[in-house]
Write an enzyme that holds these catalytic residues in place. Structure first.
Site, PDB file in Angstrom:
ATOM      1  CG  HIS A  34      25.808  26.151  20.891  1.00 31.60           C
ATOM      2  ND1 HIS A  34      24.779  25.793  21.617  1.00 31.60           N
ATOM      3  CD2 HIS A  34      26.602  25.208  20.471  1.00 31.60           C
ATOM      4  CE1 HIS A  34      25.130  23.718  20.848  1.00 31.60           C
ATOM      5  NE2 HIS A  34      25.556  23.572  20.384  1.00 31.60           N
ATOM      6  CB  SER A  67       7.772   8.481   8.734  1.00 28.93           C
ATOM      7  OG  SER A  67       9.434   8.166   8.548  1.00 28.93           O
ATOM      8  CB  SER A 128      13.804  17.795  14.338  1.00 26.25           C
ATOM      9  OG  SER A 128      15.309  18.070  14.533  1.00 26.25           O
ATOM     10  CG  ASP A 172      18.508  23.972  13.183  1.00 26.16           C
ATOM     11  OD1 ASP A 172      19.912  23.857  13.781  1.00 26.16           O
ATOM     12  OD2 ASP A 172      18.919  22.655  14.235  1.00 26.16           O
TER      13      ASP A 172
HETATM   14  C1  GLA Z   1      20.651  22.763  17.297  1.00 25.35           C
HETATM   15  C2  GLA Z   1      19.876  23.882  17.255  1.00 25.35           C
HETATM   16  C3  GLA Z   1      19.914  25.216  17.284  1.00 25.35           C
HETATM   17  C4  GLA Z   1      21.385  25.663  16.579  1.00 25.35           C
HETATM   18  C5  GLA Z   1      22.635  24.926  17.281  1.00 25.35           C
HETATM   19  C6  GLA Z   1      24.068  25.668  17.396  1.00 25.35           C
HETATM   20  O1  GLA Z   1      21.028  22.899  15.808  1.00 25.35           O
HETATM   21  O2  GLA Z   1      18.648  23.341  16.784  1.00 25.35           O
HETATM   22  O3  GLA Z   1      18.847  26.102  17.225  1.00 25.35           O
HETATM   23  O4  GLA Z   1      20.976  26.241  18.858  1.00 25.35           O
HETATM   24  O5  GLA Z   1      22.504  23.510  17.577  1.00 25.35           O
HETATM   25  O6  GLA Z   1      24.054  26.796  16.641  1.00 25.35           O
END
Ligand code: GLA
Length: 345
Positions: A34, A67, A128, A172
């Site tokens: 986060h 898919s 995702s 991500d």
């Molecule tokens: C999810 C969000 C990321 C990041 C994480 C927590 O995976 O997509 O952008 O904020 O939570 O670290």
């Protein structure tokens, strides 16, 4: 499924061979949770698990989305590519295609798409993001757009904001686009500068454990954390100019934290400031080969996510604290967005 089986599945679905195959991985975050939308540094690794996309042109002015992981298939005509659908997995690839159109790339021909992924859905391992990034790779190639990997990650992030309504950071999609074998990505989420740090673990393994309690980013709790952090930044700005919480050291934060009047926002901010320091210390520890310290920082990260950020929950807390008792476990924490999903040990 291996590549051969995937090609056969494409032929069985569309009655012809695929013209191209693309892959993008999921990710596991080692530490720095986060933190991305708070302007700090994170430390994820790409996984060998991910999402494949097989593509062929068609002459029907339609994009077919299928898919092997989903029962729902969708066919959209070329003028239906810019609006999200009502609750559909297709919103992830569609959101990406819409970003290319937004950037003035025209899609004048139809495509048959077949996706297959082996990142478990809802496990917090970025299934995702893998779906978004693989679509971004493919359309970058098919449209000859020439975006670099960082730009493709940003396209994926925009898709998530606009078509999945999650105000996620860049971690991500960035890890999926820029990760490399046997390395973790030390990414500064403000400047997007990054370093690939070798993860050479002799006699040690990274273990991902799935609680099978689904992590639900769309539940609103994630966006709520983003809002709470913004609120903390606003109030801190009455005494110190800053754009992101990650700009503060722990000592600086301590000296001004009382201006955050909402105790919840204050706790959220405390997690962020502490996690930024832990991440920096963890990267140094890994480079110095000090895995014991790395593990201690992982454990402290979990405690902070549990007590101050409140994104763990019974299953993740149980899994992490049981791991801490096991001889040979160096460190263990929740990974990803939280509220269910996986631990990394
Ligand atoms: C999810 C969000 C990321 C990041 C994480 C927590 O995976 O997509 O952008 O904020 O939570 O670290």
């Amino acid at each position: 499924m291996n590549l051969h089986e995937l090609k056969l599945a494409f032929e069985a679905t569309y009655g012809k061979a695929p013209e191209a195959v693309y892959f993008a991985p999921g990710r596991v975050n080692l530490i720095g949770e986060h933190i991305d939308y708070n302007g700090g540094s994170v430390f994820p690794c790409a996984l060998s698990f991910g999402t494949y996309l097989l593509v062929a042109e068609n002459n029907e002015s339609v994009i077919n989305f299928k898919s092997l992981n989903q029962t729902e298939s969708v066919a959209l005509s070329l003028h239906q590519l810019t609006c999200p659908l009502d609750k559909s997995w297709v919103n992830y690839p569609l959101g990406v295609i819409a970003q290319f159109i937004k950037s003035s790339y025209e899609i004048n021909e139809g495509f048959d798409l077949l996706f297959w992924g082996n990142v478990p859905n809802g496990a917090g391992l970025s299934s995702s993001a893998a779906l978004e990034v693989v679509t971004a790779y493919a359309f970058n190639d098919l449209l000859g757009a020439g975006f670099d990997r960082t730009a493709l990650a940003q396209i994926g992030q925009e898709a998530e904001h606009e078509f999945a309504y999650v105000s996620c950071g860049i971690m991500d999609q960035f890890a999926s686009a820029n990760g490399a074998k046997d390395h973790a990505v030390h990414l500064n989420c403000d400047t997007l500068e990054f370093e690939l740090v070798p993860v050479k673990l002799e006699g040690v393994k990274i273990l991902i454990s799935n609680t099978h309690s689904p992590h639900k980013l769309d539940s609103g709790a994630y966006n709520q954390r983003v809002t709470e952090c913004k609120k903390a930044v606003e109030q801190l700005n009455t005494v110190r100019t800053l754009k992101y919480l990650a700009e503060l050291t722990e000592a600086e934060f301590k000296s001004i934290e009382s201006v955050i009047t909402d105790p919840v926002a204050q706790k959220r901010a405390r997690h962020v400031v502490g996690e930024v320091q832990r991440t920096s210390d963890a990267v140094k520890a890994l480079k110095a080969g000090d895995l014991t310290l790395f593990g201690q920082l992982m454990n402290a990260s979990h405690v902070s996510l549990r007590d101050d950020y409140e994104v763990t929950g019974t299953e993740l807390d149980c899994m992490a604290s049981e791991a801490w008792k096991i001889d040979g476990v160096i460190g263990s924490r929740m990974t990803g967005g939280g509220f269910g999903g996986c631990t990394v040990s």
